[in-house]
Design a protein around this motif. Structure first.
Motif, short mmCIF file in Angstrom:
data_model
loop_
_atom_site.label_atom_id
_atom_site.label_comp_id
_atom_site.label_asym_id
_atom_site.label_seq_id
_atom_site.Cartn_x
_atom_site.Cartn_y
_atom_site.Cartn_z
N CYS A 5 1.17 5.40 -11.15
CA CYS A 5 0.08 4.50 -11.34
C CYS A 5 0.47 3.85 -12.68
N ASP A 6 -0.45 2.84 -13.00
CA ASP A 6 -0.94 2.03 -14.11
C ASP A 6 -3.23 2.61 -13.59
N ASP A 7 -3.03 1.80 -14.67
CA ASP A 7 -5.18 1.85 -14.47
C ASP A 7 -5.30 1.52 -13.56
N ALA A 8 -4.77 -0.22 -13.28
CA ALA A 8 -5.06 -1.16 -12.33
C ALA A 8 -4.53 -0.40 -10.99
N GLU A 9 -4.09 0.02 -11.19
CA GLU A 9 -3.11 0.47 -9.39
C GLU A 9 -4.26 1.78 -9.12
N ARG A 10 -4.74 2.66 -10.37
CA ARG A 10 -5.57 3.50 -9.49
C ARG A 10 -6.67 3.12 -9.21
N ARG A 11 -7.18 1.75 -9.09
CA ARG A 11 -8.63 1.20 -9.36
C ARG A 11 -8.64 0.51 -7.65
N GLU A 12 -7.16 0.19 -7.71
CA GLU A 12 -6.69 -0.36 -6.18
C GLU A 12 -6.73 0.67 -5.58
N LEU A 13 -6.11 1.71 -5.30
CA LEU A 13 -6.22 3.32 -4.48
C LEU A 13 -7.44 3.06 -4.07
N SER A 14 -8.22 3.64 -5.42
CA SER A 14 -9.32 4.04 -5.18
C SER A 14 -10.66 3.23 -4.35
N ARG A 15 -10.08 2.00 -4.23
CA ARG A 15 -11.06 0.84 -3.30
C ARG A 15 -10.54 1.26 -2.34
N PHE A 16 -9.15 1.05 -2.12
CA PHE A 16 -8.05 1.96 -0.60
C PHE A 16 -8.86 2.97 -0.31
N LEU A 17 -8.98 3.93 -0.84
CA LEU A 17 -9.36 4.68 -0.22
C LEU A 17 -10.91 5.70 0.24
N GLN A 18 -11.85 4.40 -0.33
CA GLN A 18 -13.69 4.39 -0.24
C GLN A 18 -12.86 3.88 1.01
N LEU A 19 -12.31 2.76 1.74
CA LEU A 19 -12.30 2.30 3.08
C LEU A 19 -11.49 2.73 3.86
N HIS A 20 -10.74 3.80 3.40
CA HIS A 20 -9.95 4.92 4.64
C HIS A 20 -9.68 6.07 3.89
N PRO A 21 -11.01 6.85 3.89
CA PRO A 21 -11.10 8.59 3.26
C PRO A 21 -9.74 8.92 4.01
N GLN B 255 1.17 -1.34 -0.41
CA GLN B 255 0.27 -0.18 -0.52
C GLN B 255 0.88 1.47 -0.35
N THR B 256 1.64 1.38 0.73
CA THR B 256 2.64 2.34 0.45
C THR B 256 3.53 2.72 -0.11
N ALA B 257 4.10 2.12 -1.11
CA ALA B 257 4.59 1.73 -2.19
C ALA B 257 3.58 2.02 -2.90
N MET B 258 2.13 1.95 -3.12
CA MET B 258 1.23 2.18 -4.52
C MET B 258 0.42 3.42 -4.25
N ILE B 259 0.99 3.94 -3.53
CA ILE B 259 0.37 5.80 -2.68
C ILE B 259 1.75 6.50 -3.42
N GLU B 260 2.83 6.10 -3.06
CA GLU B 260 3.34 6.57 -3.44
C GLU B 260 4.20 6.59 -4.85
N ARG B 261 3.82 5.54 -5.65
CA ARG B 261 3.60 5.55 -7.71
C ARG B 261 1.93 6.42 -7.60
N PHE B 262 1.83 6.69 -6.80
CA PHE B 262 -0.06 7.19 -7.06
C PHE B 262 0.89 9.04 -7.22
N ILE B 263 2.10 9.23 -5.77
CA ILE B 263 2.12 10.31 -5.92
C ILE B 263 3.05 11.18 -6.96
N ASN B 264 3.52 10.18 -7.00
CA ASN B 264 4.96 10.50 -8.11
C ASN B 264 4.10 10.18 -9.81
N GLY B 265 3.05 10.17 -9.59
CA GLY B 265 2.70 10.22 -10.65
C GLY B 265 2.61 8.57 -11.74
#
Length: 85
Positions: free
Chosen positions: A44-60, A32-42
């Motif tokens: 993330c691929d589409d699959a990771e963005r969807r996974e991050l979206s689900r994570f953030l819906q559970l942990h806003p 999760q940490t690695a995925m968030i860091e990749r997102f922050i740095n731009g």
């Protein structure tokens, strides 16, 4: 970072609760940490963005933290450009 990434964050921010301050990535799984860091740095691929979206819906509470990190990075980049670096 694309406009879609920013739109995703804005949409989450509109639905999020109170701001969390003083909190880092402590308590998250390594993936999760690695995925968030990749997102922050731009990076993330589409699959990771969807996974991050689900994570953030559970942990806003993490949304504002991520947004602040992105904002800080953007502001630092703008300062560097203004300084002629």
């Amino acid at each position: 970072m694309s406009d879609d990434d920013i739109s995703l964050l804005i949409e989450f921010l509109d639905r999020s609760g109170p701001e969390v301050s003083g909190r880092g990535l402590i308590g998250l799984q390594v993936e999760q940490t690695a995925m968030i860091e990749r997102f922050i740095n731009g990076r993330c691929d589409d699959a990771e963005r969807r996974e991050l979206s689900r994570f953030l819906q559970l942990h806003p509470a993490w949304i504002r933290w991520i947004a602040e990190r992105i904002r800080t990075g953007r502001d630092a980049g703008e300062s560097s450009l203004a300084a002629g670096e």
